[in-house]
Design a protein around this motif. Structure first.
Motif, PDB file in Angstrom:
ATOM      1  N   SER A 146      16.977  42.427  15.851  1.00 34.65           N
ATOM      2  CA  SER A 146      15.942  43.121  15.992  1.00 34.65           C
ATOM      3  C   SER A 146      14.850  43.517  16.848  1.00 34.65           C
ATOM      4  N   GLY A 199      13.974  50.150  15.050  1.00 34.44           N
ATOM      5  CA  GLY A 199      13.983  49.828  14.422  1.00 34.44           C
ATOM      6  C   GLY A 199      15.259  48.558  14.848  1.00 34.44           C
ATOM      7  N   ARG A 200      15.978  48.594  16.279  1.00 28.47           N
ATOM      8  CA  ARG A 200      16.252  47.264  16.504  1.00 28.47           C
ATOM      9  C   ARG A 200      15.532  47.353  17.892  1.00 28.47           C
TER      10      ARG A 200
END
Length: 419
Positions: A13, A6-7
């Motif tokens: 991000s 997710g990052r």
């Protein structure tokens, strides 16, 4: 080069990291484009750079060509060999680019060498010589590198290829590897020790007004001309020395004399302090340290512009907690510099080891397939640019991921205090 999840790479991000990556790549391409007289050669260099940044573990000419959509490796090889462009100009582009993000007056300039394992005898500078990369004497090239290290990150900003006497004593062999005529005609005939190469890079950085306060290096670079050059330049140092190097104090209440090892063995338990040399991949790197001040001197002895500034010559000793193994460092620092500061400076050498590992494993530093002087310098300089780009992205990604301090304070203020 972008981690899954997710990052993104370093906290931002994935979307933000992708945009940083794309914009950074456009930026570095723009910076190096003026080095190439022809647009097609510039495009090949850009494709070469993208190949280094790709996911392929081996950065061979065929691999890079496939990634660039070329039918074969010829364009990639031409960039390193037949093309006409100045690798030293690219080195300067890399340095200036890295400094835009990392520049810090308290930066540490770290020098070290690494080996490039080779077969045969044709690759420029190849010989049977010791390299820490293999931990033994083997057939290899040796490159001496300068790494610029700050709390925000680190990047290579200079490099030189070491030419052993077996090469410099053979002008015909040097000419076949396209070593420039001015080097063949120099007073040394092209031979320069590793400390001499390091001094050239230090002096080049000073001439370019690169901000840094200390130089750190291992025992190869610890005694001699580098010390003198740094004292004249008003720069501090923490340089490795051998256990049998002699030291003597003067003008101090307690007389100290003997080899570094003898001094260490004679130091009382109270002289040692357990300190961290900085964070590594597994957390803080703790060792036991002792620091002995040997003499306070007026820096004006080496540079009139520094007259009246007191600097201290000292001996720093590091002892491993696990096995008691000792390492020794000659130091030169403004009087009053603490043992904590000196231990931390020595710990900055970890960054160049990390840089060698990263550039070899991810960017193909040791995947150079050319044999010439120019080929080595061009390949290494392109890898340095790719690595500097990664360092810049890391800094910018962390900035995107971290909200301004005022926003953080507001977010953590209890509701009762906000009303």
């Amino acid at each position: 080069m972008i981690r899954h999840g997710g990052r993104g790479m370093w906290g931002a991000s994935i979307e933000a990291t992708l945009e940083l990556w794309a914009s950074s790549l456009r930026d570095v391409k723009r910076r190096m484009r003026p080095l190439f007289a022809q647009a097609r050669v510039a495009l090949s260099a850009e494709n070469f750079l993208e190949g280094l940044l790709g996911e392929e573990r081996r950065k061979t000419g065929w691999m890079r060509a496939e990634a660039a959509g070329d039918p074969g490796p010829w364009r990639q090889q031409a960039i390193l060999g037949r093309g006409r462009w100045d690798a030293d100009a690219l080195r300067d582009v890399v340095r200036d680019y890295a400094l835009e993000t990392l520049a810090d007056d308290d930066a540490v300039f770290v020098v070290d060498e690494t080996g490039f394992l080779k077969q045969g005898k044709a690759s420029c500078g190849v010989a049977r010589q010791y390299t820490g990369s293999a931990g033994k004497i083997t057939n290899c090239q040796i490159g001496v590198f300068a790494c610029y290290v700050t709390p925000r990150g680190h990047a290579f900003i200079d490099r030189e290829l070491y030419l052993p006497k077996s090469w410099t004593d053979d002008p015909e062999r040097m000419a076949k590897a396209h070593v420039p005529q001015e080097i063949l005609d120099s007073a040394s005939g092209g031979f320069a020790t590793k400390p001499a190469l390091a001094r050239v890079m230090i002096e080049r950085a000073i001439a370019a007004k690169v901000p840094f306060s200390f130089v750190a290096a291992d025992t190869v670079y610890g005694v001699g001309e580098i010390e003198t050059a740094l004292r004249r330049a008003g720069k501090g140092y923490v340089l490795g020395v051998k256990s049998n190097d002699s030291f003597r104090s003067w003008g101090k209440p307690q007389a100290i004399a003997g080899t570094a090892k003898e001094i260490a063995n004679g130091s009382p338990a109270t002289a040692w302090r357990r300190l961290s040399a900085g964070a590594g991949t597994k957390g803080e790197r703790f060792h036991d340290w002792a620091y002995l001040e040997l003499a306070d001197l007026d820096a004006g002895e080496y540079n009139e512009a520094l007259a009246g500034q007191a600097w201290t010559r000292g001996l720093l000793i590091r002892r491993k907690i696990a096995d008691g193994d000792l390492a020794f460092f000659t130091t030169w620092a403004p009087t009053g510099t603490s043992i904590e500061r000196l231990a931390n400076i020595e710990g900055h050498r970890w960054a160049i080891e990390d840089s060698f590992e990263t550039t070899k494993n991810e960017l193909g530093l040791d995947h150079n397939e050319t044999r010439s002087w120019h080929g080595w310098r061009r390949h290494v300089s392109l890898v340095m640019l790719a690595f500097a780009m990664m360092a810049a992205i890391r800094v910018h990604a962390n900035a995107v991921a971290s909200p301004p301090k005022t926003m953080r304070r507001k977010a953590t203020t209890p509701n009762s205090l906000q009303s």
